[in-house]
Design a protein around this motif. Structure first.
Motif, PDB file in Angstrom:
ATOM      1  N   LYS A 142     -12.311   8.712  13.093  1.00  0.00           N
ATOM      2  CA  LYS A 142     -12.547   8.881  11.668  1.00  0.00           C
ATOM      3  C   LYS A 142     -11.661   7.940  10.860  1.00  0.00           C
ATOM      4  N   SER A 180      -7.836  -0.726   3.797  1.00  0.00           N
ATOM      5  CA  SER A 180      -7.419  -1.520   2.653  1.00  0.00           C
ATOM      6  C   SER A 180      -7.500  -2.992   3.012  1.00  0.00           C
ATOM      7  N   VAL A 186      -6.306   2.884   8.660  1.00  0.00           N
ATOM      8  CA  VAL A 186      -5.727   4.096   9.228  1.00  0.00           C
ATOM      9  C   VAL A 186      -6.890   4.960   9.702  1.00  0.00           C
ATOM     10  N   PHE A 187      -6.819   5.383  10.961  1.00  0.00           N
ATOM     11  CA  PHE A 187      -7.904   6.232  11.443  1.00  0.00           C
ATOM     12  C   PHE A 187      -7.326   7.437  12.150  1.00  0.00           C
ATOM     13  N   GLU A 188      -8.181   8.416  12.267  1.00  0.00           N
ATOM     14  CA  GLU A 188      -7.766   9.689  12.845  1.00  0.00           C
ATOM     15  C   GLU A 188      -8.453   9.827  14.178  1.00  0.00           C
ATOM     16  N   HIS A 218      -5.743  -3.213   6.647  1.00  0.00           N
ATOM     17  CA  HIS A 218      -4.875  -2.125   7.130  1.00  0.00           C
ATOM     18  C   HIS A 218      -5.770  -0.895   7.235  1.00  0.00           C
ATOM     19  N   PRO A 246      -9.840   0.309  -0.776  1.00  0.00           N
ATOM     20  CA  PRO A 246      -9.578  -0.670  -1.827  1.00  0.00           C
ATOM     21  C   PRO A 246      -9.658  -2.097  -1.288  1.00  0.00           C
ATOM     22  N   ASP A 285      -4.377   8.425   0.809  1.00  0.00           N
ATOM     23  CA  ASP A 285      -4.314   8.940   2.168  1.00  0.00           C
ATOM     24  C   ASP A 285      -2.991   8.618   2.861  1.00  0.00           C
ATOM     25  N   LEU A 287       0.863  -1.179   0.000  1.00  0.00           N
ATOM     26  CA  LEU A 287       0.000   0.000   0.000  1.00  0.00           C
ATOM     27  C   LEU A 287       0.893   1.220   0.000  1.00  0.00           C
ATOM     28  N   THR A 342     -12.972  15.238  16.611  1.00  0.00           N
ATOM     29  CA  THR A 342     -12.792  13.806  16.340  1.00  0.00           C
ATOM     30  C   THR A 342     -12.521  13.042  17.636  1.00  0.00           C
ATOM     31  N   THR A 398      -2.988  -5.969  15.285  1.00  0.00           N
ATOM     32  CA  THR A 398      -2.141  -5.023  16.001  1.00  0.00           C
ATOM     33  C   THR A 398      -2.866  -3.692  16.022  1.00  0.00           C
ATOM     34  N   TRP A 399      -2.753  -3.050  17.128  1.00  0.00           N
ATOM     35  CA  TRP A 399      -3.397  -1.763  17.371  1.00  0.00           C
ATOM     36  C   TRP A 399      -2.268  -0.809  17.711  1.00  0.00           C
ATOM     37  N   GLU A 400      -2.041   0.159  16.857  1.00  0.00           N
ATOM     38  CA  GLU A 400      -0.961   1.119  17.101  1.00  0.00           C
ATOM     39  C   GLU A 400      -1.594   2.455  17.423  1.00  0.00           C
ATOM     40  N   ARG A 413      -9.750   6.812   7.830  1.00  0.00           N
ATOM     41  CA  ARG A 413      -9.184   7.500   6.665  1.00  0.00           C
ATOM     42  C   ARG A 413      -9.008   6.549   5.487  1.00  0.00           C
ATOM     43  N   SER A 414      -8.546   5.357   5.763  1.00  0.00           N
ATOM     44  CA  SER A 414      -8.452   4.364   4.686  1.00  0.00           C
ATOM     45  C   SER A 414      -8.570   2.991   5.315  1.00  0.00           C
ATOM     46  N   GLU A 474     -11.675   5.771   1.598  1.00  0.00           N
ATOM     47  CA  GLU A 474     -10.794   5.146   0.616  1.00  0.00           C
ATOM     48  C   GLU A 474     -10.617   3.688   1.061  1.00  0.00           C
ATOM     49  N   ARG A 503      -2.955  10.406  13.640  1.00  0.00           N
ATOM     50  CA  ARG A 503      -3.183   9.190  12.866  1.00  0.00           C
ATOM     51  C   ARG A 503      -2.818   7.949  13.672  1.00  0.00           C
ATOM     52  N   MET A 504      -3.693   6.953  13.645  1.00  0.00           N
ATOM     53  CA  MET A 504      -3.412   5.692  14.324  1.00  0.00           C
ATOM     54  C   MET A 504      -3.774   4.553  13.399  1.00  0.00           C
ATOM     55  N   LYS A 505      -3.513   3.333  13.839  1.00  0.00           N
ATOM     56  CA  LYS A 505      -3.632   2.227  12.916  1.00  0.00           C
ATOM     57  C   LYS A 505      -4.129   0.946  13.572  1.00  0.00           C
ATOM     58  N   LEU A 506      -4.993   0.287  12.867  1.00  0.00           N
ATOM     59  CA  LEU A 506      -5.374  -1.078  13.226  1.00  0.00           C
ATOM     60  C   LEU A 506      -5.043  -1.954  12.032  1.00  0.00           C
ATOM     61  N   GLN A 507      -4.385  -3.071  12.285  1.00  0.00           N
ATOM     62  CA  GLN A 507      -4.178  -4.039  11.221  1.00  0.00           C
ATOM     63  C   GLN A 507      -4.653  -5.387  11.728  1.00  0.00           C
ATOM     64  N   GLN A 522      -0.953  -1.222  -4.427  1.00  0.00           N
ATOM     65  CA  GLN A 522      -2.220  -0.508  -4.324  1.00  0.00           C
ATOM     66  C   GLN A 522      -1.944   0.949  -3.935  1.00  0.00           C
ATOM     67  N   TRP A 540       3.438   6.217  22.499  1.00  0.00           N
ATOM     68  CA  TRP A 540       2.748   5.284  21.627  1.00  0.00           C
ATOM     69  C   TRP A 540       2.692   3.879  22.195  1.00  0.00           C
TER      70      TRP A 540
END
Ligand SMILES: NC(=O)c1ccc[n+]([C@@H]2O[C@H](COP(=O)([O-])OP(=O)(O)OC[C@H]3O[C@@H](n4cnc5c(N)ncnc54)[C@H](O)[C@@H]3O)[C@@H](O)[C@H]2O)c1
Ligand SMILES: NC(=O)c1ccc[n+]([C@@H]2O[C@H](COP(=O)([O-])OP(=O)(O)OC[C@H]3O[C@@H](n4cnc5c(N)ncnc54)[C@H](O)[C@@H]3O)[C@@H](O)[C@H]2O)c1
Ligand SMILES: NC(=O)c1ccc[n+]([C@@H]2O[C@H](COP(=O)([O-])OP(=O)(O)OC[C@H]3O[C@@H](n4cnc5c(N)ncnc54)[C@H](O)[C@@H]3O)[C@@H](O)[C@H]2O)c1
Ligand SMILES: NC(=O)c1ccc[n+]([C@@H]2O[C@H](COP(=O)([O-])OP(=O)(O)OC[C@H]3O[C@@H](n4cnc5c(N)ncnc54)[C@H](O)[C@@H]3O)[C@@H](O)[C@H]2O)c1
Ligand code: NA
Ligand code: NA
Lengths: 387, 387, 387, 387
Positions: free
Chosen positions: D240, D245, D306-308, D304, D286, B294, B249, C37, C320-322, D242-243, D284, D314-318, B290, C298
Motif C-alpha cells: 500500500k 512525493s 513510503v509504502f506499507e 520518495h 505532491p 503521512d 518533506l 497488506t 534505495t530500497w529500505e 502511503r505517499s 498523498e 512502513r518501508m521506503k523506496l527512493q 512540502q 532491516w
C-alpha cells in the motif's frame, strides 16, 4: 635559491590519468586558459605565501607504459575529464613533458634487480636536475596502487635495507625504490597512493639523514573527504553513529587495479582508521570497492550512515558522491608540489605532518578532522612566512 | 544563588512535539532510564562546566491547545519518537509539568488585546517563579512558526513600542509578546523558532535594559546542520558550488504550519543566508518545504549539490537526511536551557552570540561554519569557568 | 477433500524471522487484527479462487535452534517487524505452533547420517498429518541459506540417489533431505531460499513420480523485485543499460549467513541471471551483499544504473530500497502456501512454473518480467477455476 | 501513396531543444552516424511494420524566436546533449530544416488577431506540403508549455468556436490555433506538451470531421515514466503506497517556463492523475518543479515513496533520475512522427488512444500502466499490418 623560482616535478606514474590531468591543468591555469578551481593554494590566505608559480614547474616522470601523453590526454577528453580542445591548445607543454618521460621500475624488475633499478632511477633524477639546472625537485607518486608488502626485517633500519638491496633481495616494491631514489638525490617525496612508498622505518630514517621532506599518503578526494567533514559534525552534536557503510563504484585504471583484492586492501586500510579516530568509539564501518569498467574515469560512492539520537531513536544520512577522480586529484597534486617545494626551500626534512589535509592516511598524525587539518595547514604555511 | 541549583523552564508551545519530547527526555535521562545521546552539554568538555542538572529543571509552559501532555506523549510513542513504555514510567514528571501549563496568547488575542495578553503572561511567569521559589527562569519558544511580521515604526525603539501597546495596537505577534513578558520578569528568552520573538531593535534594547540574556533563532537540526558542516569543506577545497537545492518533506504539526506559504517564508529566510556567508559568493540555492501529512513526526530532506572542480568539470553530491525532528530538537532544547541558565548565573545580558552553534539564523553573528561555532561555544562556556 | 478446507503447513526454519512473522501474521489477519497488506492472493482477482483461508492453516516446523516462538516474536517486536502487543494477543496461536516444532537436520547430521535424518523427517511429517487428520500438507523452506553443493553423479537420477543415501554418503545438504521427505510423504515442497532444495534432476524426477508439486526458488522481495519491474521499462523504451550495480546492506540472521562468501554465492547466482534475460544483452551488473549487524531485520539496497539514450548520451537512475525483509517475505510465504495447496487440490505435480512471480530464480522458466509473471499467475489460478 | 515514402514533419517550437535534438538525431541515424538508441519503433517487433524511414522525413516548423538552428545545435553540444562534431557533420540537414522555419503565433497574437494568425499557419502548412509535394504531414507541438486556458463556451462545439474566431475573440492559446491549422490542412496533430492543443471538445470534433488523427499529450520521459513502471509493481504485490512525493530540478528553457506557477500547473495536472488510476486508491502525492538555471538541459528528479507492507510496517523506496530531457524526448518525437504517419496512411482519424505509451496524460484512455500501454501499442501497430 630565491633567484630561481623554477621547480622540477617528477611524477611516478607520469602517463596515468591523474598525472596527465595535473600537467595539462597546470599549463592551462598558467596560460590563463582555466580558473584555478580546486587548487587550495591559489586562494587566500595561501596566495601570499610566495609559493612557486604553476608556470615555473618543469615536469618529467617514470611510467611502465609508453602511451604518449597526447594520446592519454585525448582519451581524457573523450571521458569528459579534460575540456574539448584543451590538449591541442597546450601541445607545447605536453610535448615538453613527453620528452621527460623515462621507463620506470616494473614489479618484476623490483623483484629481480632492485639494485640496478634503483640506480637507474637515481641517474634519471640527477640527469633531470642537471638538464634543467634545477635547485628544487619534487618526486610525487601517482602510479597504480600496489599490493601491501610482506613485512621484512630489512624494513626496520637503513643499514639492513641497504644490505638487502646490495644482495639484490626482493624486499621493496617499486614505490619504495622510487622513494629511495628521491631521497638519495635530495628530492622531496610525496606519496598520493596507499602504496608503501616511504612508509618504512628504514626509509623514514634515510629521509631524515638526507634531510629531505616526505609527505603522504593516499590522496583524500571523495568518500573519505566527506567522512572527514561529516564525522566531526556527528561528534559535535553527540549523535552516536551506529554504522557507516561505504560502497564505491569506480572504473578507469584505478578501478581495474583495485579489482585486485590485495591492492584494494591497501586502499581500504587507509580509509578505515578515520571514523574511530574522530568519533572516539568503534563503529561498524564496512567499505567496499567495486570495479565497474563502464564508469571510465568517474566514480560514485554511496554512504549509508545510521545514527542514534535522543532516547535511542534511529535516524539516517545517506549520500552519493559522483566525482571524476582525476579532476579531484589533479589540483591537490599541484598543491602538494607547491607545498613540498616550500618545505625544500625552508630546509624542512622528515615527515610533513601538516599536510594531513590532503591525505586519507596522513603520515605522522592521527588528526582526521578536515577543519583541524585545514587549520594545521594554514598555520604551517603562514607562521613560517611570518617568521 | 549557588545553593539553589534548580532552574525554572517555561516552554512556549508547551504541549507541542518538541516540548513534550524535551520534558519526557529530561526526566528519562535524569532518572537514568536513557543515555544523554544528542545532548552536547553532557559530553566533555562541557561536563565540567557546572551546568544545571536535568533533574533540577522545573517545567511549565503556555500553549493555545489543551491536549494533555499524557495524550501528546502517547501519540509520540505511536509515531516512534518516544520509546514504548517511557511516558508511563515517567507519569509523575509529566503530571507535574501538566499542572504548570497555562493558556497562551492566540494570534487573535495578540491583535485585539496585546496589552492584556502581555500582562497575563507576566503574571503567569511571576507566579511560576514564586510558586517554586526559583532564582533563574528560562523562557524558550517552541511554538508553531508564525508568519513574518509587517515592519512597523514601533519596532524601532522601546518607547515607541510601549506606546503602541498602551494603545492596544496590533504591532506584535505572540512570540514577541512572550519575549517581552520574559524580559519584564527577568527571565532569559531563547527562540528555537524562526518567528520574530525578540528580534526587533526595540525588544533587544529592552533586554539590555533589563539585563536579561537572549538567544536565537530557529534550531538547526537537519538540512541546515548538514550545510553548515559541508559547505566549509567545499570552501576549504576551493571547489565551486554551482547550485545547492534542498527539498524537504515533513509532516506533523510543523509540516502543517509550514504548508502555509507565509510561515514557510520565515523558515526559508532563516535557512537561505548561510551558504553565501560560508562560501563567499552567491549560489543558486532554492529551498522548498512540502507538507506530507503521512510522514508524521519524520522528515526527509534531499539536497542536490552541483559543484565545479578542476578545469570546470561538474560533479555532484546528493544526500538524504531522514530524521525525527523532535528527537533532534529536544536535546538541543535542553542544552540551550542549561546554557541560558549559565548566562543568568553569570549575569550576562543581551544577545548570546556564542550560542550560534544551535541556530539556523544565529542572532548577533554571521558565523555559520559548524566547527567554528563549536569552538565559539567551547570558549564561551570554558573561559568563564576558568575565570 | 473439499469438505476439509484445513491445510497443514510445515516450515523448515520454523523458528526464524520469516517463519515467525508469517505465522503471527496469518493468525492476526485471520483474527481481523490486521489488514492483508502485502498478500497478493487476498486481492482480486484471486479472492474468488477458493483458496484456503488463513484461519484454516495448521502450522508446524523443523529448526535446529530451540528459541521459543514467543521469544522470537518478542524480538521481532523490538526490531519493529511486529506491532507492539500483537504476539501477546495471539499467544494461543503461537503456542499451538510451538507444540508442533521438531528438531531439524543439522549440516553435520546431513553429512554423517543422511539416511536416518531423512527417515526422521518423514516420520515427523507423517505424524503431523495424522495428528491433525490433514488432507493437504505444504512444506516450505525458510531456513538459513546453505552454501552451494558440490555436483555429484548421484544427483542425476533417483536410483543413484537412493543408492547413495542407502550407503550413507554425504551427497545432499539438509534442504534436499527436507525436499525428499516432503515428496515421500506426498506434501508439496516450496523453496523460498536459494539453497538446492528440490533443484536436482534426481529429486525433480522423484517429485514427478510421487506426483507432488514443487515450487521455488529464492523469494523475490527487494532489489530483484525492483529489477524485474524496472528492467522491462528500459527495454520497452530502447534505452541501453550500460551497468547496473547493486549494493545490499543487511543484518539479522540472514545478513550473518550471507557474510559467509560461499552462501552469498548461492544468493548472487540467483539474482544475477535476470537482467540479461530481460534485456537481451549482457550487462555489467555486479551485486554485493554486506552484513551490517546493526541493521537488524532491516535492509537497504542501493542500485546504480547507468543507461545510454539517444545519440549515446549517458543518464542515470539510482534507487534505495529500505525494507524489512521478513515483512516483505511473510505475506509471500502465505500466498505460496495457499497456491501450493491449490496445486495439491488440483492434483498438479512437478515444477509449478506459474509461480515465477514470487521467485528470484524461478524454477522451470526464464520469464523474469514482473508483469508477465503476474499474468502467468493470474492465468494459472483463474483458468483452472473456470475449467 | 505507397510510392512516396516521404513524410513532412512540422514542429511547433521548431527552434527549441527537443526539436533541434530530434532533427539532428534523425539525420544522424539516417546517415548511419548514430545508433537508434531510445527509438522504440526501430526495434522488433516494430521494425517489420513498414514505418517511414528517418531519412524520408522533411522537417519544417514554427517558432517565435529566430535563433538559427546551427547556433541552437552548437549550444546543445556545449550542454552535452549532442556529441561534439555532430552538427557540423550534418550541416546540410540543419540548413534544409532552417530554410523551412517560419514565424509562429505569439501569445499576444493569439489574443489580438487569432483569426489572421490561424490563416497564416494554414497557409504555411499548405505551402510546405506543396513545396515538397508531400502526401502526409505530421504537425507536432514541442513549443514551451502554456498556462492552462480559461474555460469558455466556445470550447464546447465547432460552430461556436468558429464563430468566436470570426469575431476575433481571444478564446484559444497558440497551441490550439496550431492544432486547428493542422486539422484544416489535413495534417496529423500530436501534442508532446501539456498545453491545451487539440484537447477541447470543439477541436476534437473538428478533427473527426476532417478525418485527421490526433495524439497527446505531454511526453512521458522521466519521473512519470518511472511511476508508470513502478506503481504497477506495488499494486501487483498488494503493497500500500502511503505517499509518493516527487521533487524535480530542471534548467533549460523548460525549467524557466515552468518556473511560472501557472504553466507548471499544466504540467503537474498531467502528472498527478496517474497514481490513483493505477493503484485504485487516493495517494498523498505532491509534485514540485524547481527551476535551477545552472542545470541547463539536465534534470534530476527525486522521488520518495513510503509504502506499507505486512502488519502495517512502513518501508521506503527512493529514487533519483538524472536525465537529459531533450535526449529522452527526441527519440519519442521521432517514434510519434512515424506512428502518426502510419495512422495517416491507414486513414485513421480522431484520438489515437493506442499511443498512450508515450504520454503523461494519454488522450482517450485511463490506462497508465507502462507494460499495458506497450501491449496496446504493439497490438495497434501489428494487427493492422497483419490485416
Ligand atoms: N584520483 C584520485 O582521486 C586518487 C585518490 C587517491 C589516490 N589515488 C591514486 O593515484 C594513483 C593514480 O591514479 P590514476 O587514476 O592516475 O591511475 P591510472 O591507472 O590512470 O595511472 C597510473 C599510472 O601508473 C603507471 N604505473 C603502474 N605501475 C607503475 C610502476 N611500477 N612505475 C611507474 N608507473 C607505474 C601506469 O602505467 C599508469 O600510467 C592510483 O594509485 C590511485 O589509487 C588517486
Ligand atoms: N523540530 C525541529 O527540528 C525544529 C527545528 C527548528 C525549529 N523548530 C520549530 O519548533 C517549533 C515547534 O515544533 P513542533 O514540531 O514541536 O511543532 P508542534 O506543532 O508539535 O508544536 C507547536 C505547539 O505550539 C503551540 N502553539 C501554536 N501557537 C501558539 C501560541 N500562539 N502560543 C503558544 N503556543 C502555541 C501549538 O498548539 C503546538 O502545541 C516550530 O516552530 C518549529 O518550526 C523545530
Ligand atoms: N526475508 C526475505 O526477504 C527473503 C527473501 C528471499 C529469501 N529469503 C531466505 O529465507 C530464509 C530465512 O530468512 P530469515 O530472515 O527468516 O532468517 P533467520 O536466520 O531469521 O531464520 C532462519 C532459520 O533457519 C534455521 N535453520 C538453520 N539451519 C537449519 C536447518 N538445517 N534446518 C532447519 N532450520 C535451520 C535457523 O535456526 C533460523 O531459525 C533465508 O535463507 C533467506 O535467505 C528471505
Ligand atoms: N524534454 C522532455 O523530456 C519533455 C517531456 C514532456 C514535455 N516536454 C515539453 O516539450 C516542450 C519543449 O521543450 P524544450 O525543452 O524543447 O523547450 P525549449 O524552451 O528549448 O523549446 C521550446 C521552443 O518553443 C518556442 N516557443 C515558445 N512559444 C512558442 C509559440 N507560441 N509558438 C511557437 N514556438 C514557441 C520557444 O521559442 C522555444 O524555441 C515543452 O513544452 C516541454 O514541457 C518536454
Ligand atoms: Na582513475
Ligand atoms: Na532476516
Amino acid at each position: 635559491m630565491n633567484e630561481d623560482r623554477r621547480v622540477g616535478v617528477w611524477l611516478v606514474g607520469g602517463r596515468g590519468s591523474v598525472a596527465t590531468t595535473a600537467m595539462t591543468g597546470a599549463a592551462a591555469v598558467a596560460a590563463g586558459l582555466a580558473e584555478p578551481t580546486g587548487l587550495v593554494t591559489m586562494r587566500p590566505p595561501f596566495t601570499d605565501a610566495g609559493l612557486v608559480g604553476l608556470g615555473d614547474l618543469i615536469f618529467g616522470g617514470h611510467d611502465v607504459v609508453e602511451t604518449p601523453l597526447a594520446i592519454r590526454a585525448a582519451r581524457l577528453v573523450d571521458d569528459g575529464v579534460l575540456p574539448v580542445g584543451l590538449p591541442g591548445a597546450l601541445a607545447g607543454a605536453l610535448e615538453a613533458a613527453e620528452s621527460e618521460q623515462r621507463p620506470g621500475i616494473t614489479g618484476r624488475e623490483a623483484r629481480i634487480e632492485p639494485q640496478a633499478s634503483l640506480a637507474r632511477m637515481v641517474s634519471d633524477l640527477n640527469a633531470f636536475r642537471t638538464r634543467h639546472d634545477l635547485g628544487r625537485v619534487v618526486v610525487l607518486n601517482v602510479s597504480s596502487t600496489e599490493a601491501p608488502v610482506e613485512p621484512h626485517p630489512a624494513h626496520e633500519n637503513p643499514a639492513a635495507l641497504m644490505d638487502a638491496l646490495d644482495q639484490n633481495l626482493a624486499v621493496l616494491p617499486p614505490s619504495a625504490l622510487y622513494a629511495l631514489a628521491a631521497i638519495e638525490t635530495g628530492c622531496a617525496y610525496v606519496d598520493f597512493t596507499p602504496s608503501v612508498g616511504a612508509r618504512l622505518p628504514a626509509i623514514e630514517a634515510l629521509a631524515e639523514a638526507h634531510e629531505v621532506p616526505l609527505a603522504g599518503s593516499d590522496g583524500k578526494t571523495g568518500e573519505t573527504f566527506m567522512k572527514s567533514a561529516l564525522a566531526p559534525a556527528f561528534a559535535a552534536r553527540a549523535l552516536k553513529v551506529r554504522s557507516w557503510s561505504g560502497m564505491n563504484l569506480l572504473g578507469g585504471g584505478d578501478g581495474a587495479a583495485l579489482a585486485d583484492p590485495a591492492r584494494a586492501q591497501s586502499k581500504l586500510d587507509s580509509k578505515g582508521r578515520l571514523l574511530e579516530e574522530i568519533l572516539g568509539y568503534p563503529v561498524e564501518a564496512p567499505i567496499y570497492i567495486q570495479d565497474v569498467r563502464d564508469m571510465g574515469e568517474w566514480k560514485t560512492a554511496w554512504d549509508h550512515v545510521v545514527f542514534e539520537g535522543f532516547l535511542g531513536i534511529r535516524m539516517k544520512l545517506q549520500f552519493t558522491w559522483e566525482g571524476c577522480d582525476s579532476a579531484l586529484a589533479a589540483p591537490l597534486i599541484l598543491d602538494l608540489i607547491r607545498l613540498a617545494a616550500l618545505a625544500l626551500e625552508r630546509g624542512e626534512s622528515g615527515v610533513l605532518t601538516n599536510l594531513a589535509f590532503f591525505f586519507k592516511d596522513p603520515a605522522g598524525t592521527r588528526e582526521h578532522q578536515l577543519h583541524r587539518q585545514y587549520e594545521m595547514l594554514e598555520r604551517w604555511v603562514l607562521q613560517k612566512v611570518a617568521a
